[in-house]
Design an enzyme around this catalytic site. Structure first.
Site, PDB file in Angstrom:
ATOM      1  N   PRO A  88     -49.965 -28.565  62.702  1.00  0.00           N
ATOM      2  CA  PRO A  88     -49.613 -27.455  63.595  1.00  0.00           C
ATOM      3  C   PRO A  88     -48.646 -27.932  64.676  1.00  0.00           C
ATOM      4  O   PRO A  88     -48.845 -28.995  65.266  1.00  0.00           O
ATOM      5  CB  PRO A  88     -50.953 -27.033  64.202  1.00  0.00           C
ATOM      6  CG  PRO A  88     -51.986 -27.954  63.680  1.00  0.00           C
ATOM      7  CD  PRO A  88     -51.385 -28.877  62.678  1.00  0.00           C
ATOM      8  N   GLY A  90     -46.908 -28.291  68.149  1.00  0.00           N
ATOM      9  CA  GLY A  90     -47.304 -28.118  69.544  1.00  0.00           C
ATOM     10  C   GLY A  90     -48.810 -28.059  69.724  1.00  0.00           C
ATOM     11  O   GLY A  90     -49.290 -27.564  70.728  1.00  0.00           O
ATOM     12  N   LEU A  93     -51.291 -32.687  67.922  1.00  0.00           N
ATOM     13  CA  LEU A  93     -51.591 -33.569  66.792  1.00  0.00           C
ATOM     14  C   LEU A  93     -50.360 -34.387  66.365  1.00  0.00           C
ATOM     15  O   LEU A  93     -50.217 -34.751  65.206  1.00  0.00           O
ATOM     16  CB  LEU A  93     -52.143 -32.751  65.618  1.00  0.00           C
ATOM     17  CG  LEU A  93     -53.458 -32.034  65.935  1.00  0.00           C
ATOM     18  CD1 LEU A  93     -53.899 -31.147  64.790  1.00  0.00           C
ATOM     19  CD2 LEU A  93     -54.566 -33.040  66.269  1.00  0.00           C
ATOM     20  N   ALA A  97     -43.831 -36.356  67.665  1.00  0.00           N
ATOM     21  CA  ALA A  97     -43.574 -37.742  67.266  1.00  0.00           C
ATOM     22  C   ALA A  97     -43.275 -37.814  65.764  1.00  0.00           C
ATOM     23  O   ALA A  97     -42.372 -38.539  65.332  1.00  0.00           O
ATOM     24  CB  ALA A  97     -44.766 -38.623  67.607  1.00  0.00           C
ATOM     25  N   ASP A 139     -47.534 -42.378  70.378  1.00  0.00           N
ATOM     26  CA  ASP A 139     -47.413 -41.390  69.300  1.00  0.00           C
ATOM     27  C   ASP A 139     -46.360 -41.808  68.266  1.00  0.00           C
ATOM     28  O   ASP A 139     -46.652 -41.850  67.059  1.00  0.00           O
ATOM     29  CB  ASP A 139     -47.087 -40.000  69.854  1.00  0.00           C
ATOM     30  CG  ASP A 139     -48.302 -39.346  70.505  1.00  0.00           C
ATOM     31  OD1 ASP A 139     -49.296 -40.059  70.728  1.00  0.00           O
ATOM     32  OD2 ASP A 139     -48.239 -38.146  70.798  1.00  0.00           O
TER      33      ASP A 139
END
Ligand code: DP6
Length: 654
Positions: A88, A90, A93, A97, A139
Site C-alpha cells: 500500500p 503511503g 510499509l 524506499a 528503509d
C-alpha cells in the site's frame, strides 16, 4: 538503450527501533514478501510518472526522480515510468524506499551500470529524503538488501563506523516466524511524527533520551531473540516498544486500537511499525498459519490486515534477500517451458446506480447505464497459461464446473485466443463466504489472458471483453469510479478523487438462491415495474455523477440507497417474486437510518443478495462497522476503500 526496463524492490517493516534509529540507536528491520515494481522507458517528453490503478503521484516525485537520475549519472535522460505495487502506498510499509530502490535499479539498468545494494540504497535515500525529511537510511537499506537487518546510522555513531557509513548486520532468524500487518488506513507522512519529536526532545532531552536508548536496547535484544528463536521474548519486546513509542508521542488512537486487536486475537506481542501517527501496526505470531488466523480474526472485525512469514527458508533471510541488481521481471517459479502465461489482479465493484436488465442477452448489453466503485479488499488474482493440453479452471484451488470452464472459454474465443488455457483464479477476499465476485473474476481473466497471448488491448477493449463473462465485470476493468454504458465501462474518476469507505455487512452465508443473470431476466419478463425502473436508472446516473463530482456524500448516498431499493422493488414484483433479503438485511437498513438520525452519515446499497454495503466517510467507518456488527444475523464486517484498475502483475517474460 531500448527498454522497457523492469525492476522491483520489497516493502519493509521495522520490527524494533523506529524513531530511536534517527538518534543513532540500532533498529531491527525486515523486508516484506510484497513488492513494488517499476517499468521505465526512454521518452523524450519525460519525466512522466504514473501509478497503476489511478493513484495520482505526489507532485514532488518528479523532482525527486530527476534528482535520482542526476545522482545516477544520467542528468539529461528522459524517461516515462509506470509504478505498480503490492505494497500500500503511503501506508508506512516502505513504499517510498521500495520505489527509490526500484527506480535506482531501473535507471542503472537503462544506463548500463551495475546497481549493487549499497548503491541502490544510496540513490534511494535521496528520494526518501524528499518524502520523509530526516530519513535515517534504514528503509532504503532494508529494501535494497532484503532479509532482516540490524541497522545503525554511521554519522551519529562515529565510534562504530569511521567513515560515517551505516553499520548494517544481517540477522539470521533461527527459523520462520509469522507477522501480521494491520493497517489503520490513516496516512501520515513520516515528517509529521519525526520532526515534532525532534522538537520535543530538543526541549527535554533528559526526559526523552532514556526512552530512545531503551528502544535501541530493545532492538539489540530483539536480534538475539530472533537468532535464538525465542519468540516469546521478541513478543515482550514488541509490547514494551509500543509503550515507549506511545510515551514518545508517536502513536495515535487508531494504532493503539490495532495493537489491542492484534493482542486480543492472540499475537505474542504487538506494536506500531515505522513512523506512527497512522500507517500500520505489527503483531508477532508463532508461524505463518498462526499469523493467518490472527489476520482473519482482525478482518472479521472490519480491520485491514494481512499475514506474512519471515525468517527461515524459503521466503526468509535467503529467500527474501535481494539480488545484487534486480532489473528484470521475476519469472513464475512453476512455469512450464514453451507455454506463455500472465497473472492479473482485478477488484470487485459495487454499483451505486445498478445494472438490472439486459437489452441483449447474448452480448450482455445493459438496458441502462450504471455507476460503480471498485473495492480494495475484494480482489481476484488470476493466472492464465496458454499452450496447455486442455482447458482447465481452478477456482480457489478447486476444479470448476464444465459450465464455468465453458464461460471462460467463450471469453478467450471472443479475444481470438484459441489455444488451450490452464487458468487458476483465487479470490483474495478476507471473508470469503458470500462475497465471491464474478466481476473481479472475469475482469482478471480478460486482462491476464490478453497479456499471456501478447495482445495489446486498450482498457475499453478489455472492459468489453470482460463484459462477455459477466456484465458487471466491465466495470472492474477500469476500476475506480466507473460508468458502464453499452459495450464498455470507463473510469470517470480515479480512486483518489474521493476517499470514501464501503462497509460491507455479510448478512448470510452461502451462495444466493437466484443468481443475477436469472434474476434480472425474470424481472424484465414479469415485473410490471421494470420499465419504470429502467427509466429511473436513466435519470439517476447523471444525477449521481453530479453528486460524485461535487463529492456530496449526503446526496450520492441517498440516491444510491433509493436506486438499490427500487431495483429490489422491481425484483420483488417479479413472478415468482425474488426476495433476496434476510432479516439481517432489514436490520442493517434500519440501523443505518438510526445512525443518520445521529451524526453518522451512511447509506446502504444492496446487490442481488442479502448483504448490505454502507457508503460513508473514512472517519465514520469504524462507527458504521460497530453499529452493523451488532445487528442480529450479521456474520462479518469488512471495510473497503476505493481501488484502481485491473492490471497485470507478472508480465509474460517471453
Ligand atoms: C445486482 O454482472 O452478475 O450486482 O451480466 O448476467 O453476469 P450478468 O450479471 P451480473 O449482475 C450484477 C447485478 C447487480 C447490480 C450491479 O452490479 O450493477
Amino acid at each position: 538503450m531500448s527498454g522497457p526496463f523492469l525492476a522491483s524492490a520489497p516493502g519493509k517493516v521495522l520490527l524494533l527501533g523506529e524513531h530511536a534509529v534517527v538518534y543513532g540507536e540500532p533498529a531491527l528491520a525486515a523486508a516484506l514478501p510484497r513488492r513494488l515494481q517499476v517499468k521505465l522507458w526512454p521518452d523524450e517528453g519525460g519525466p512522466l510518472i504514473d501509478i497503476e490503478g489511478g493513484t495520482v503521484p505526489p507532485p514532488e516525485l518528479t523532482q525527486a526522480f530527476e534528482g535520482l537520475c542526476a545522482a545516477a549519472g544520467a542528468p539529461h535522460a528522459r524517461y516515462r515510468v509506470r509504478i505498480s505495487s503490492e505494497i500500500p502506498l503511503g501506508g508506512g510499509l516502505g513504499s517510498s524506499a521500495a520505489l527509490g530502490v526500484a527506480l535506482a535499479r531501473a535507471v542503472c539498468a537503462a544506463t548500463n551500470q551495475e546497481c549493487p545494494p549499497q548503491r541502490a540504497a544510496e540513490l534511494a535515500l535521496a528520494l526518501e529524503r524528499v518524502f520523509h525529511g530526516a530519513a535515517s537510511g534504514v528503509d532504503p537499506a532494508i529494501c535494497a538488501r532484503g532479509g532482516i537487518l540490524l541497522f545503525q546510522r554511521g554519522d551519529l555513531a562515529p565510534t562504530k563506523s569511521s567513515a560515517g557509513e551505516p553499520v548494517i548486520e544481517p540477522v539470521f532468524a533461527s527459523g520462520p516466524f509469522g507477522l501480521v500487518v494491520a493497517q489503520t488506513g490513516r496516512q501520515r507522512g513520516t515528517r509529521s511524527t519525526v520532526l515534532p519529536l525532534r522538537e520535543r526532545r530538543a526541549e527535554r532531552p533528559h526526559l526523552y533520551d532514556p526512552l530512545i536508548r531503551q528502544l535501541g536496547d530493545l532492538a539489540t535484544g530483539g536480534k538475539l531473540a530472533l537468532e535464538k528463536g525465542d519468540l516469546v521474548e521478541l513478543g515482550v519486546r514488541f509490547d514494551a516498544a509500543h509503550g515507549l513509542l506511545g510515551a514518545l508521542g508517536v502513536s495515535c488512537p487508531e494504532l493503539d486500537q490495532c495493537v489491542a486487536s492484534l493482542r486480543a486475537a492472540g499475537a505474542l506481542g504487538a506494536k506500531l511499525t515505522g513512523a506512527g501517527g497512522g500507517g500500520a501496526a505489527i503483531g508477532l505470531a508463532r508461524d505463518g498459519e498462526h499469523a493467518a488466523q490472527i489476520a482473519q480474526r482482525l478482518q472479521s472485525l472490519g480491520a485491514s490486515a494481512f499475514a506474512v512469514t519471515l525468517g527461515g527458508e524459503p521466503g526468509g533471510q535467503k529467500g527474501a534477500s535481494e539480488r545484487a541488481s534486480e532489473a528484470a521481471p521475476r519469472k513464475a517459479s512453476t512455469r512450464t517451458p514453451g507455454r506463455r502465461r500472465a497473472t492479473a489482479i482485478a477488484h470487485a465493484n459495487i454499483a451505486l446506480t445498478k445494472y438490472w436488465g439486459k437489452r441483449d442477452e447474448a452480448l450482455l448489453l445493459p438496458e441502462a447505464s450504471s455507476l460503480s466503485l471498485a473495492l480494495d479488499k475484494l480482489r481476484t488474482r488470476t493466472t492464465v497459461e496458454l499452450g496447455a493440453p486442455e482447458d482447465s479452471l481452478l477456482l480457489d484451488g478447486k476444479p470448476a464446473s464444465a459450465k464455468e470452464v465453458s464461460r471462460a472459454r467463450s471469453l478467450l474465443d471472443a479475444a481470438g485466443i484459441h489455444e488451450k488455457a490452464a487458468i487458476e483464479s483465487h479470490n483474495e477476499f478476507p471473508t470469503a463466504a458470500g462475497l465471491a465476485s464474478s466481476a473481479s473474476g472475469f475482469a482478471a481473466l480478460a486482462v491476464a489472458a490478453c497479456a499471456a497471448a501478447g495482445l495489446k488491448k486498450s482498457t475499453a477493449e478489455l472492459s468489453a471483453l470482460a463484459r462477455l463473462g459477466s456484465g458487471s465485470a466491465a466495470r472492474s476493468v477500469p476500476g475506480g469510479w466507473s460508468v458502464w454504458r453499452d459495450e464498455t465501462a470507463e473510469q470517470v474518476f480515479p480512486p483518489s478523487h474521493w476517499d470514501v469507505r464501503m462497509v460491507v455487512a455479510l448478512c448470510a452465508a452461502g451462495p444466493k438462491e437466484v443468481g443475477s443473470r436469472d434474476g434480472m431476466k425474470l424481472s424484465k419478463e414479469t415485473s410490471p415495474y421494470h420499465a419504470a425502473w429502467i427509466a429511473q436508472c436513466e435519470r439517476d446516473l447523471p444525477e449521481a455523477l453530479k453528486h460524485l463530482a461535487a463529492r456530496d456524500l449526503d446526496a450520492l448516498g441517498a440516491l444510491a440507497e433509493r436506486n438499490a431499493l427500487r431495483m429490489h422493488a422491481d425484483a420483488l414484483a417479479a413472478a415468482p417474486p425474488l426476495l433476496y433479503w434476510q432479516p439481517a438485511t432489514i436490520g442493517c437498513l434500519k440501523q443505518l437510518a438510526r445512525l443518520r438520525e445521529g451524526r453518522v452519515r451512511a447509506w446502504a446499497t444492496i446487490d442481488a443478495g442479502p448483504h448490505v454495503v454502507a457508503l460513508c466517510t473514512p472517519d465514520d467507518a469504524i462507527a458504521v462497522a460497530d453499529a452493523l456488527r451488532v445487528v442480529p444475523g450479521v456474520q462479518a464486517i469488512l471495510s473497503c476503500a476505493p481501488a484502481g484498475a485491473a492490471h497485470v502483475v507478472e508480465p509474460d517474460p517471453e
